[in-house]
Design an enzyme around this catalytic site. Structure first.
Site, PDB file in Angstrom:
ATOM      1  N   HIS A  49       0.849  -1.184   0.000  1.00  0.00           N
ATOM      2  CA  HIS A  49       0.000   0.000   0.000  1.00  0.00           C
ATOM      3  C   HIS A  49       0.887   1.237   0.000  1.00  0.00           C
ATOM      4  O   HIS A  49       2.110   1.137   0.153  1.00  0.00           O
ATOM      5  CB  HIS A  49      -0.942   0.003   1.221  1.00  0.00           C
TER       6      HIS A  49
HETATM    7  C1  T46 Z   1       3.068   0.683   6.738  1.00  0.00           C
HETATM    8  C2  T46 Z   1       3.827  -0.571   6.902  1.00  0.00           C
HETATM    9  C3  T46 Z   1       5.310  -0.347   6.957  1.00  0.00           C
HETATM   10  C4  T46 Z   1      -3.646  -0.636  13.819  1.00  0.00           C
HETATM   11  O1  T46 Z   1      -4.698  -0.860  14.450  1.00  0.00           O
HETATM   12  N1  T46 Z   1      -2.874   0.426  14.162  1.00  0.00           N
HETATM   13  C5  T46 Z   1      -1.709   0.702  13.515  1.00  0.00           C
HETATM   14  O2  T46 Z   1      -1.038   1.681  13.869  1.00  0.00           O
HETATM   15  C6  T46 Z   1      -1.292  -0.155  12.446  1.00  0.00           C
HETATM   16  C7  T46 Z   1      -0.013   0.121  11.711  1.00  0.00           C
HETATM   17  C8  T46 Z   1      -2.086  -1.208  12.117  1.00  0.00           C
HETATM   18  N2  T46 Z   1      -3.229  -1.454  12.799  1.00  0.00           N
HETATM   19  C9  T46 Z   1      -4.037  -2.623  12.446  1.00  0.00           C
HETATM   20  C10 T46 Z   1      -4.732  -2.549  11.104  1.00  0.00           C
HETATM   21  C11 T46 Z   1      -4.753  -3.991  10.640  1.00  0.00           C
HETATM   22  O3  T46 Z   1      -5.895  -4.614  11.157  1.00  0.00           O
HETATM   23  O4  T46 Z   1      -3.171  -3.751  12.379  1.00  0.00           O
HETATM   24  C12 T46 Z   1      -3.533  -4.609  11.321  1.00  0.00           C
HETATM   25  C13 T46 Z   1      -2.365  -4.838  10.376  1.00  0.00           C
HETATM   26  O5  T46 Z   1      -2.083  -3.617   9.666  1.00  0.00           O
HETATM   27  P1  T46 Z   1      -1.604  -3.613   8.136  1.00  0.00           P
HETATM   28  O6  T46 Z   1      -2.201  -4.730   7.398  1.00  0.00           O
HETATM   29  O7  T46 Z   1      -1.808  -2.228   7.587  1.00  0.00           O
HETATM   30  O8  T46 Z   1      -0.024  -3.896   8.350  1.00  0.00           O
HETATM   31  P2  T46 Z   1       1.147  -3.869   7.262  1.00  0.00           P
HETATM   32  O9  T46 Z   1       2.301  -4.548   7.881  1.00  0.00           O
HETATM   33  O10 T46 Z   1       0.701  -4.333   5.938  1.00  0.00           O
HETATM   34  O11 T46 Z   1       1.502  -2.284   7.104  1.00  0.00           O
HETATM   35  C14 T46 Z   1       2.017  -1.565   8.197  1.00  0.00           C
HETATM   36  C15 T46 Z   1       1.324  -0.196   8.314  1.00  0.00           C
HETATM   37  O12 T46 Z   1      -0.082  -0.383   8.363  1.00  0.00           O
HETATM   38  C16 T46 Z   1       1.655   0.725   7.186  1.00  0.00           C
HETATM   39  O13 T46 Z   1       1.272   2.050   7.514  1.00  0.00           O
HETATM   40  O14 T46 Z   1       3.536   1.610   6.088  1.00  0.00           O
HETATM   41  O15 T46 Z   1       3.414  -1.352   8.035  1.00  0.00           O
END
Ligand code: T46
Length: 133
Positions: A49
């Site tokens: 993303h």
């Molecule tokens: C990014 C890369 C490097 C939260 O509730 N709070 C938070 O601050 C974050 C980061 C995530 N979440 C929840 C949302 C989803 O249900 O945790 C779950 C996993 O998040 P996501 O699928 O977005 O994780 P990644 O590893 O794909 O991405 C993350 C960050 O979201 C993003 O901003 O730049 O790490």
């Protein structure tokens, strides 16, 4: 594409190493949020993303991983292998994190609180957003 990788100053002595990070000094923005990922399953690709506004610094504080950065025109893969290296990820940058070692802990310092509305999770939408800027 210019990749900005910070080499933080470790304060080493005969007990080991310590890295201190201060906003606007070591980190180029106010740190409003810190999160980290661990126990990452082998072969998994995270991220996929971009963000409209968010700026971040990625630090693999244990183990290693790789980060693909894509600004819509150019792609670069950056390895993160040292706890004193910080990769700056600007807004409007597609990112993917992969090749996590089993012991990897990837810590992220973020310029904003969590906001799902800031995410662009569709690659074609990302390319259109880049073109429209
Ligand atoms: C990014 C890369 C490097 C939260 O509730 N709070 C938070 O601050 C974050 C980061 C995530 N979440 C929840 C949302 C989803 O249900 O945790 C779950 C996993 O998040 P996501 O699928 O977005 O994780 P990644 O590893 O794909 O991405 C993350 C960050 O979201 C993003 O901003 O730049 O790490």
């Amino acid at each position: 594409m210019q990749v900005v990788k910070y080499m933080f100053q470790p304060h080493g002595d005969d007990r080991g190493q310590l890295v201190a990070l201060e906003e606007f000094k070591d980190i180029p923005f106010q740190v409003k949020r810190v999160y980290y990922m661990y126990d990452t399953v082998e072969g998994v690709v995270r991220g996929k993303h971009a963000h409209k506004s968010l700026e971040q610094i990625l630090i693999c504080i244990h183990g290693s991983c790789k980060v693909l950065l894509d600004n819509g025109e150019e792609k670069k893969v950056i390895p993160l292998e040292k706890p004193y290296e910080g990769l700056y990820v600007s807004n409007v940058m597609w990112r993917e994190m992969f090749d996590f070692s089993p012991d990897a802990v990837l810590m992220v310092l973020a310029s904003e609180l969590y906001d799902e509305a800031d995410y662009i999770r569709d690659y074609d939408e990302f390319l259109a957003y880049v073109k429209g800027k």
